[in-house]
Design a protein around this motif. Structure first.
Motif, short mmCIF file in Angstrom:
data_model
loop_
_atom_site.label_atom_id
_atom_site.label_comp_id
_atom_site.label_asym_id
_atom_site.label_seq_id
_atom_site.Cartn_x
_atom_site.Cartn_y
_atom_site.Cartn_z
N GLU A 276 0.81 -1.21 0.00
CA GLU A 276 0.00 0.00 0.00
C GLU A 276 0.84 1.27 0.00
OE1 GLU A 276 -3.64 0.14 2.28
OE2 GLU A 276 -3.11 -1.78 3.14
N LYS A 277 0.26 2.30 -0.60
CA LYS A 277 0.84 3.66 -0.58
C LYS A 277 2.22 3.74 -1.23
CE LYS A 277 -2.75 5.14 1.68
NZ LYS A 277 -3.77 5.95 1.03
N ASN A 278 2.58 2.77 -2.07
CA ASN A 278 3.82 2.85 -2.83
C ASN A 278 5.04 3.09 -1.95
OD1 ASN A 278 4.98 2.62 -5.38
ND2 ASN A 278 5.03 4.82 -5.70
N LEU A 279 5.12 2.36 -0.85
CA LEU A 279 6.19 2.56 0.13
C LEU A 279 7.52 1.94 -0.31
CD1 LEU A 279 6.97 3.68 2.87
CD2 LEU A 279 6.04 1.63 3.94
N LEU A 280 7.47 0.88 -1.11
CA LEU A 280 8.70 0.18 -1.50
C LEU A 280 9.74 1.08 -2.15
CD1 LEU A 280 10.30 -2.46 -1.80
CD2 LEU A 280 9.02 -2.93 -3.90
N PRO A 281 9.39 1.91 -3.15
CA PRO A 281 10.41 2.79 -3.74
C PRO A 281 11.02 3.75 -2.72
CG PRO A 281 8.45 2.72 -5.13
CD PRO A 281 8.09 2.04 -3.83
N VAL A 282 10.20 4.21 -1.77
CA VAL A 282 10.71 5.14 -0.75
C VAL A 282 11.76 4.45 0.12
CG1 VAL A 282 10.07 6.55 1.26
CG2 VAL A 282 8.50 6.38 -0.68
N VAL A 283 11.46 3.23 0.55
CA VAL A 283 12.39 2.47 1.40
C VAL A 283 13.64 2.09 0.62
CG1 VAL A 283 12.71 0.34 2.72
CG2 VAL A 283 10.55 1.58 2.87
N TRP A 284 13.45 1.66 -0.62
CA TRP A 284 14.60 1.24 -1.42
C TRP A 284 15.55 2.41 -1.69
CZ3 TRP A 284 17.07 -2.92 -1.88
CH2 TRP A 284 17.96 -3.15 -2.93
N HIS A 285 14.99 3.59 -1.93
CA HIS A 285 15.83 4.78 -2.13
C HIS A 285 16.60 5.11 -0.85
CE1 HIS A 285 17.18 8.64 -3.66
NE2 HIS A 285 16.68 9.24 -2.58
N ALA A 286 15.92 4.99 0.29
CA ALA A 286 16.58 5.25 1.57
C ALA A 286 17.71 4.24 1.79
CB ALA A 286 15.58 5.17 2.72
N MET A 287 17.48 3.01 1.38
CA MET A 287 18.52 1.98 1.50
C MET A 287 19.72 2.32 0.61
SD MET A 287 17.07 -1.71 2.29
CE MET A 287 16.22 -1.98 3.84
N GLU A 288 19.43 2.79 -0.58
CA GLU A 288 20.52 3.17 -1.49
C GLU A 288 21.36 4.29 -0.88
OE1 GLU A 288 21.19 4.82 -6.07
OE2 GLU A 288 19.16 4.48 -5.30
N GLN A 289 20.68 5.30 -0.32
CA GLN A 289 21.41 6.42 0.29
C GLN A 289 22.26 5.97 1.47
OE1 GLN A 289 21.41 9.62 -1.08
NE2 GLN A 289 20.41 8.41 -2.67
N GLU A 290 21.71 5.07 2.29
CA GLU A 290 22.46 4.58 3.44
C GLU A 290 23.63 3.71 3.00
OE1 GLU A 290 23.75 3.72 7.29
OE2 GLU A 290 22.54 5.36 6.46
N PHE A 291 23.44 2.91 1.95
CA PHE A 291 24.51 2.05 1.43
C PHE A 291 25.66 2.91 0.90
CE2 PHE A 291 26.57 -1.45 -0.53
CZ PHE A 291 26.00 -2.61 -0.01
#
Length: 326
Positions: free
Chosen positions: A271-286
């Motif tokens: 719901e609410k298209n959360l996956l792209p948001v989390v994946w982008h945050a993961m990329e930034q943290e990586f």
């Protein structure tokens, strides 16, 4: 209850003595037919009295005004009981230990009430009672989500809390309810906090041994070991660093990231298209971690020629490839 003192009012009250009991019975029926039936009654009575008091032909002490005033007090009491019951229901909602993520029933219940009540109050002249109710219920649903921190869930608790606060934030952005603006901002802050915790916890896994090694390096420096002397520590020698780096060739890192993406996709609510948001945050943290590792190598192993098997460009291409293929 309002006192009836004028002769005319007294006479009308005797003639129509059954009116108020009938209205009370009607309110009871409304409450039984629908759990939120008292909302429509409250709006109707509020608007009727507002119009009567604004009319020069109707005195505040008129018979009808008095009866409706008494009914309004009763409707407000029913409304407050309804909200109190709903708050208790939301706060005491039990989370199943086998829950695998997704939106909590308490959050769905909150949204159900807000949607229904906003429709009922859409043309209402007054909404003070509703705003107070929204704030009470929002406090209860936030408390319900917070209680997950002590729940024995089979999935990552931060993930579930992130999902639900994100869901509420998106919902409140859509509804644009003025009295809940602070709650909307709080929801955004909370989902950002839990997303950060979730990302950091899960990102330690693809490069776990590298993380562990460099955490040790940072600990030695914090204890007073000079940066240029860290490599003379047996556990953090150049040879040990090379051994750890060899465990993470570029192809393995990409494969680990692909596995991580599938895992997040499996458990994260769609719901609410959360996956792209989390994946982008993961990329930034990586990227942040990679830059930190590179910086520590330059500072503590200067001139050694040691470098990780993959570059920043490689890392960005891994993430881009995974994003495009899913």
């Amino acid at each position: 209850f309002l006192r009836l003192e004028e002769p005319t009012t007294q006479l009308l009250s005797e003639i129509f003595s059954c009116l108020e009991p009938e209205l009370r019975g009607f309110l009871d029926v409304c409450n039984k037919v629908h759990p939120f039936g008292c909302l429509q009654v409250l709006v109707t009575l509020n608007d009727s009295i507002f119009e009567m008091w604004g009319s020069s032909s109707a005195l505040p002490s008129s018979f009808l005004n008095t009866v409706l005033g008494n009914m309004l007090l009763l409707a407000k009491s029913s409304f407050n009981k309804c909200i109190g019951t709903l708050c208790k229901e939301i706060e005491e909602a039990k989370t199943l230990s086998k829950m695998r993520g997704g939106i909590l029933p308490s959050v769905s219940r909150f949204e159900e009430f807000v949607n229904f009540s906003e429709e009922v109050f859409k043309t209402a002249r007054r909404r003070g009672e509703l705003d107070k109710a929204h704030l009470r219920l929002a406090g209860s649903v936030f408390s319900s989500i917070n209680s997950l921190s002590s729940a024995n869930l089979k999935v990552n608790t931060d993930m579930v809390m992130m999902e639900n606060f994100h869901h509420i934030h998106c919902f409140l952005c859509q509804k644009k309810i003025h009295c809940l603006e602070d709650k909307k901002r709080e929801a955004k802050q909370r989902y950002s906090e839990h997303m950060e915790k979730y990302v950091i916890k899960y990102l330690g896994q693809p490069l776990e041994k590298l993380n562990h090694f460099f955490e040790g390096v940072k600990a030695r420096v914090a204890q007073g070991v000079k940066e240029e002397e860290v490599s003379f520590q047996l556990a953090y020698s150049k040879q040990e660093l090379r051994k750890v780096i060899e465990k993470y060739p570029g192809k393995e890192v990409k494969r680990a990231l692909e596995t991580l993406y599938r895992k997040i996709h499996k458990y994260l609510s769609p719901e609410k298209n959360l996956l792209p948001v989390v994946w982008h945050a993961m990329e930034q943290e990586f990227i942040r971690q990679y830059q930190e590792f590179e910086d520590l190598i330059q500072r503590c192993y200067a001139g050694s020629g040691i470098a990780m098997d993959f570059t920043m460009e490689d890392l960005l291409s891994y993430f881009n490839s995974i994003t495009l293929s899913n």
